[in-house]
Write a protein that holds these residues in place. Structure first.
Motif, mmCIF file in Angstrom:
data_model
loop_
_atom_site.group_PDB
_atom_site.id
_atom_site.type_symbol
_atom_site.label_atom_id
_atom_site.label_comp_id
_atom_site.label_asym_id
_atom_site.label_seq_id
_atom_site.Cartn_x
_atom_site.Cartn_y
_atom_site.Cartn_z
ATOM 1 N N VAL A 124 0.844 -1.201 0.000
ATOM 2 C CA VAL A 124 0.000 0.000 0.000
ATOM 3 C C VAL A 124 0.874 1.244 0.000
ATOM 4 O O VAL A 124 0.630 2.202 -0.747
ATOM 5 C CB VAL A 124 -0.959 -0.006 1.211
ATOM 6 N N LYS A 125 1.925 1.254 0.821
ATOM 7 C CA LYS A 125 2.842 2.405 0.865
ATOM 8 C C LYS A 125 3.518 2.622 -0.480
ATOM 9 O O LYS A 125 3.655 3.756 -0.942
ATOM 10 C CB LYS A 125 3.919 2.198 1.939
ATOM 11 N N GLY A 126 3.935 1.539 -1.123
ATOM 12 C CA GLY A 126 4.598 1.645 -2.420
ATOM 13 C C GLY A 126 3.677 2.228 -3.477
ATOM 14 O O GLY A 126 4.071 3.110 -4.244
ATOM 15 N N LYS A 127 2.445 1.757 -3.515
ATOM 16 C CA LYS A 127 1.485 2.293 -4.486
ATOM 17 C C LYS A 127 1.160 3.751 -4.167
ATOM 18 O O LYS A 127 0.979 4.555 -5.068
ATOM 19 C CB LYS A 127 0.208 1.453 -4.496
ATOM 20 N N TRP A 128 1.074 4.089 -2.883
ATOM 21 C CA TRP A 128 0.784 5.469 -2.496
ATOM 22 C C TRP A 128 1.911 6.387 -2.956
ATOM 23 O O TRP A 128 1.657 7.438 -3.527
ATOM 24 C CB TRP A 128 0.586 5.565 -0.980
ATOM 25 N N TRP A 129 3.163 6.001 -2.714
ATOM 26 C CA TRP A 129 4.291 6.838 -3.126
ATOM 27 C C TRP A 129 4.353 6.994 -4.640
ATOM 28 O O TRP A 129 4.672 8.062 -5.158
ATOM 29 C CB TRP A 129 5.612 6.286 -2.587
ATOM 30 N N LYS A 130 4.053 5.915 -5.383
ATOM 31 C CA LYS A 130 4.005 6.027 -6.839
ATOM 32 C C LYS A 130 2.910 7.008 -7.250
ATOM 33 O O LYS A 130 3.093 7.808 -8.164
ATOM 34 C CB LYS A 130 3.770 4.663 -7.470
ATOM 35 N N GLY A 131 1.776 6.947 -6.575
ATOM 36 C CA GLY A 131 0.688 7.885 -6.859
ATOM 37 C C GLY A 131 1.080 9.319 -6.561
ATOM 38 O O GLY A 131 0.742 10.229 -7.320
ATOM 39 N N VAL A 132 1.799 9.537 -5.466
ATOM 40 C CA VAL A 132 2.271 10.882 -5.134
ATOM 41 C C VAL A 132 3.167 11.408 -6.256
ATOM 42 O O VAL A 132 3.006 12.551 -6.710
ATOM 43 C CB VAL A 132 3.025 10.894 -3.779
ATOM 44 N N LEU A 133 4.091 10.586 -6.719
ATOM 45 C CA LEU A 133 4.984 11.008 -7.797
ATOM 46 C C LEU A 133 4.205 11.303 -9.075
ATOM 47 O O LEU A 133 4.454 12.310 -9.740
ATOM 48 C CB LEU A 133 6.059 9.943 -8.045
ATOM 49 N N VAL A 134 3.238 10.457 -9.404
ATOM 50 C CA VAL A 134 2.403 10.699 -10.585
ATOM 51 C C VAL A 134 1.635 12.012 -10.430
ATOM 52 O O VAL A 134 1.578 12.830 -11.347
ATOM 53 C CB VAL A 134 1.437 9.519 -10.827
ATOM 54 N N GLY A 135 1.048 12.244 -9.263
ATOM 55 C CA GLY A 135 0.305 13.473 -9.028
ATOM 56 C C GLY A 135 1.172 14.708 -9.139
ATOM 57 O O GLY A 135 0.775 15.713 -9.735
ATOM 58 N N VAL A 136 2.367 14.635 -8.591
ATOM 59 C CA VAL A 136 3.294 15.773 -8.637
ATOM 60 C C VAL A 136 3.734 16.053 -10.073
ATOM 61 O O VAL A 136 3.851 17.206 -10.469
ATOM 62 C CB VAL A 136 4.517 15.498 -7.728
#
Length: 193
Positions: A144-156
Motif C-alpha cells: 500500500v505504501k509503495g502504491k501510495w508513493w508512486k501515486g504521489v509522484l504521478v500526481g506531482v
C-alpha cells in the motif's frame, strides 16, 4: 461551480516533457498491473498481498497518492511543497536521462503551469490529512505504501500541465479549500450550511 482566483492564489512550477512522460509511464505501468491483477500472493497470505484483476479497491492507494501529490504541489511554501519540488526535480531528471538514452533527444520545458494554491481553509484539511497519515504510517502494508508513493509522484508530475490533469488538480484543490471552509464553519463556528 466556477471560481475565479487572484494571481496570488496560484503557484507557478515547471515540468519537462521527459518528466511528464515519466509520470505517464509510471501511471500506465500501475494501471496495467491493476488491469492484469498484479501478484496473487501466497495461499493464506495476508490480506492486501495481491488481488484479482480489475478490482477497483486495488486502485485506492494509487488514486489517494495522486490526490496527495496534487495537494503537495498546492502547498509551495511549506514542507510538503519542498518535498513536491524535490520529487518533481527527480522525475524531470530521471525522465531526461531516460529520454536521452532511449531516443537521443533532449527534453524541453512542457510548460510553466500555474496551479491553484491551498488557502487558509484548505490548509486545515491538508494538515489534518498529512498528520493522520504520518501517525498511521506503520499500520499500512508495504504494498500500500509503495502504491501510495508512486501515486504521489504521478500526481506531482502530471498535475503541472495545462490539460486534463490540470483541470482535475484544480477541482481537487478547490474542493479541499471548500471542504476546509465548511469544516471550520461547522465545527468551530457551529454554522453548517
Amino acid at each position: 461551480m466556477s471560481t475565479t482566483l487572484a494571481a496570488s492564489q496560484y503557484t507557478a512550477t515547471t515540468i519537462s516533457t521527459a518528466g511528464f512522460a515519466f509520470g505517464l509511464a509510471l501511471l500506465g505501468t500501475e494501471l496495467w498491473r491493476w488491469h492484469k491483477g498484479g501478484s496473487k500472493g501466497a495461499a493464506g497470505g495476508p490480506p492486501g498481498a495481491g488481488g484479482g484483476a480489475k478490482d477497483p479497491k486495488a486502485l485506492i492507494p494509487l488514486a489517494f497518492g495522486i490526490f496527495c501529490g496534487v495537494l503537495m504541489i498546492a502547498c509551495p511554501a511549506g514542507f510538503l511543497g519542498s518535498v513536491a519540488g524535490f520529487l518533481r526535480w527527480g522525475g524531470n531528471s530521471v525522465g531526461d536521462l531516460a529520454m536521452d538514452w532511449v531516443t537521443g533527444a533532449h527534453s524541453t520545458q512542457l510548460g510553466s503551469a500555474a496551479t491553484p494554491r491551498i488557502d487558509g481553509y484548505g490548509a486545515i484539511i491538508v494538515t489534518a490529512l498529512f498528520v493522520a497519515l504520518w501517525l498511521l504510517r506503520k499500520s499500512f502494508a508495504k504494498l500500500v505504501k509503495g502504491k501510495w508513493w508512486k501515486g504521489v509522484l504521478v500526481g506531482v508530475l502530471l498535475c503541472v500541465s495545462t490539460g486534463t490533469a490540470a483541470l482535475i488538480a484544480a477541482q481537487i484543490i478547490d474542493g479541499v479549500n471548500g471542504l476546509g471552509a465548511w469544516v471550520l464553519g461547522g465545527f468551530a463556528h457551529g454554522t453548517l450550511v
